[in-house]
Design a protein around this motif. Sequence first.
Motif, PDB file in Angstrom:
ATOM      1  N   MET A 224      26.562  56.758  14.814  1.00  0.00           N
ATOM      2  CA  MET A 224      27.287  55.844  15.677  1.00  0.00           C
ATOM      3  C   MET A 224      26.299  54.897  16.356  1.00  0.00           C
ATOM      4  O   MET A 224      25.192  55.298  16.722  1.00  0.00           O
ATOM      5  N   THR A 225      26.709  53.644  16.509  1.00  0.00           N
ATOM      6  CA  THR A 225      25.980  52.664  17.308  1.00  0.00           C
ATOM      7  C   THR A 225      26.904  52.249  18.432  1.00  0.00           C
ATOM      8  O   THR A 225      27.885  51.534  18.209  1.00  0.00           O
ATOM      9  N   LEU A 226      26.610  52.711  19.640  1.00  0.00           N
ATOM     10  CA  LEU A 226      27.542  52.592  20.767  1.00  0.00           C
ATOM     11  C   LEU A 226      26.983  51.728  21.884  1.00  0.00           C
ATOM     12  O   LEU A 226      25.803  51.830  22.230  1.00  0.00           O
ATOM     13  N   ASP A 227      27.844  50.903  22.444  1.00  0.00           N
ATOM     14  CA  ASP A 227      27.543  50.243  23.717  1.00  0.00           C
ATOM     15  C   ASP A 227      27.927  51.255  24.796  1.00  0.00           C
ATOM     16  O   ASP A 227      29.104  51.433  25.103  1.00  0.00           O
ATOM     17  N   CYS A 228      26.941  51.925  25.361  1.00  0.00           N
ATOM     18  CA  CYS A 228      27.183  53.183  26.066  1.00  0.00           C
ATOM     19  C   CYS A 228      26.660  53.152  27.499  1.00  0.00           C
ATOM     20  O   CYS A 228      25.538  52.695  27.750  1.00  0.00           O
ATOM     21  N   ASP A 229      27.463  53.671  28.429  1.00  0.00           N
ATOM     22  CA  ASP A 229      26.995  53.818  29.807  1.00  0.00           C
ATOM     23  C   ASP A 229      26.257  55.148  29.966  1.00  0.00           C
ATOM     24  O   ASP A 229      26.314  56.033  29.103  1.00  0.00           O
ATOM     25  N   ALA A 230      25.555  55.272  31.093  1.00  0.00           N
ATOM     26  CA  ALA A 230      24.687  56.430  31.311  1.00  0.00           C
ATOM     27  C   ALA A 230      25.473  57.735  31.377  1.00  0.00           C
ATOM     28  O   ALA A 230      25.039  58.769  30.854  1.00  0.00           O
ATOM     29  N   ASP A 231      26.653  57.717  32.014  1.00  0.00           N
ATOM     30  CA  ASP A 231      27.433  58.937  32.149  1.00  0.00           C
ATOM     31  C   ASP A 231      27.923  59.448  30.793  1.00  0.00           C
ATOM     32  O   ASP A 231      27.862  60.655  30.516  1.00  0.00           O
ATOM     33  N   THR A 232      28.418  58.540  29.956  1.00  0.00           N
ATOM     34  CA  THR A 232      28.907  58.949  28.635  1.00  0.00           C
ATOM     35  C   THR A 232      27.765  59.443  27.761  1.00  0.00           C
ATOM     36  O   THR A 232      27.900  60.450  27.054  1.00  0.00           O
ATOM     37  N   ARG A 233      26.645  58.763  27.833  1.00  0.00           N
ATOM     38  CA  ARG A 233      25.484  59.228  27.077  1.00  0.00           C
ATOM     39  C   ARG A 233      25.105  60.647  27.508  1.00  0.00           C
ATOM     40  O   ARG A 233      24.823  61.497  26.650  1.00  0.00           O
ATOM     41  N   ALA A 234      25.117  60.901  28.790  1.00  0.00           N
ATOM     42  CA  ALA A 234      24.755  62.238  29.286  1.00  0.00           C
ATOM     43  C   ALA A 234      25.735  63.289  28.773  1.00  0.00           C
ATOM     44  O   ALA A 234      25.329  64.392  28.377  1.00  0.00           O
ATOM     45  N   ARG A 235      27.050  62.967  28.762  1.00  0.00           N
ATOM     46  CA  ARG A 235      28.043  63.923  28.266  1.00  0.00           C
ATOM     47  C   ARG A 235      27.830  64.216  26.784  1.00  0.00           C
ATOM     48  O   ARG A 235      27.923  65.371  26.346  1.00  0.00           O
ATOM     49  N   ILE A 236      27.549  63.170  26.018  1.00  0.00           N
ATOM     50  CA  ILE A 236      27.307  63.355  24.588  1.00  0.00           C
ATOM     51  C   ILE A 236      26.059  64.204  24.356  1.00  0.00           C
ATOM     52  O   ILE A 236      26.051  65.118  23.514  1.00  0.00           O
ATOM     53  N   GLU A 237      25.022  63.955  25.127  1.00  0.00           N
ATOM     54  CA  GLU A 237      23.784  64.722  24.946  1.00  0.00           C
ATOM     55  C   GLU A 237      23.956  66.191  25.315  1.00  0.00           C
ATOM     56  O   GLU A 237      23.352  67.069  24.686  1.00  0.00           O
TER      57      GLU A 237
END
Length: 381
Positions: free
Chosen positions: A311-324
Amino acid sequence: MVDGSDSFYASLRPVMDFPELSEPSRFTPLPDDWVLGTADIVDSTREIARGRYKTVNMVGAAVISAMINAMGDLRFPYVFGGDGAGFAVPGDRAAQVRAVLAALRRWAEEEFGIALRAALVPVADIRAARRDVRVARYAASQGVDYAMFSGRGLAWAEARMKAGEFTVDPGPPGAQPDLTGLSCRWSNMRARNGQIVSLVVHPTDRATERDFADLARRVVTAANGLERGGHPVPPGGPAVTWPPPGLSLDAHVSREGRNLGLHKLKLLGQNLLIWLLFRTGLRLGDFQPGHYARMVSRNADFRKFDDGLKMTLDCDADTRARIEVILEDARQRGKIRYGLFAQDEAMMTCFVPSAMRDDHVHFIDGAAGGYAAAAERIRRA
């Protein structure tokens, strides 16, 4: 003529909802008599370090555009991987495919000084190795659908290629693949929500299909909480500038042995007209700039399954943290390997058979390393 097993892929019903593709039941095995082609750039990490990732993407996309042009009316599955590509075709096309891959290898070396390796692997050999190749079609829009791969056969073929097996040798000096329609004239797209996150996730041998399906659905669900699911391309399409940022690269791709300087001048003129049309919104015959730009966004290939999840996502910090958190938990349980790479911009490489139709395809990647950089983090883990 397209008949018999040639019609296999075209007969598959496209899936409209991307999260459904996490389900193994959505995938159909390739016919036994098909062959799988794969190609990638040797040491793409070095090319990234030299600031040539846009060139890397263009060479990777060239594999797909050359195959589409060579196969004519045949519908076949393909997937873009950033620094390479994979695809599958009926076995009776193998000699033709081998010739195209050979020409691509020679062209990449002569035009860009890039070492492209390639392999052609019978599906029967993949199944003999206790892997499979299953495919699905995902409808990104009414005009375009993209292939998804599962079964770990594509990954097995790529590993064998890197080990020097099933190799397609380079063609003779001066060999030229047909790259009509391949271009990169759009400006890069800056992140609007934080950063452009390139994500590559591979299942391990300890993960069952059910394990990976559940994980992938959780990651995709988290990404769907972003605006437009993290789509990095604005709804109205990327910015158009003049001169276009990829002019030199476009000239190398399309010159077909012609003088490079003169061909650049020709492209400058063509792109000035294109820029004026998008700037003013004026139509030219049947070409409608506003509609075309909107379809560019709808058709963009920013997420895919190819024996894993990319995936190539335009991502905010909170969503990135949840995914990680989701990914790290699965990694610690030995179910996956993953790499994540963040950058400020996404970029696009395009294949446009005709600007008058809606079937133009647009491959999205991070602009500073993208999928190749994320995959390198897996290798170094």
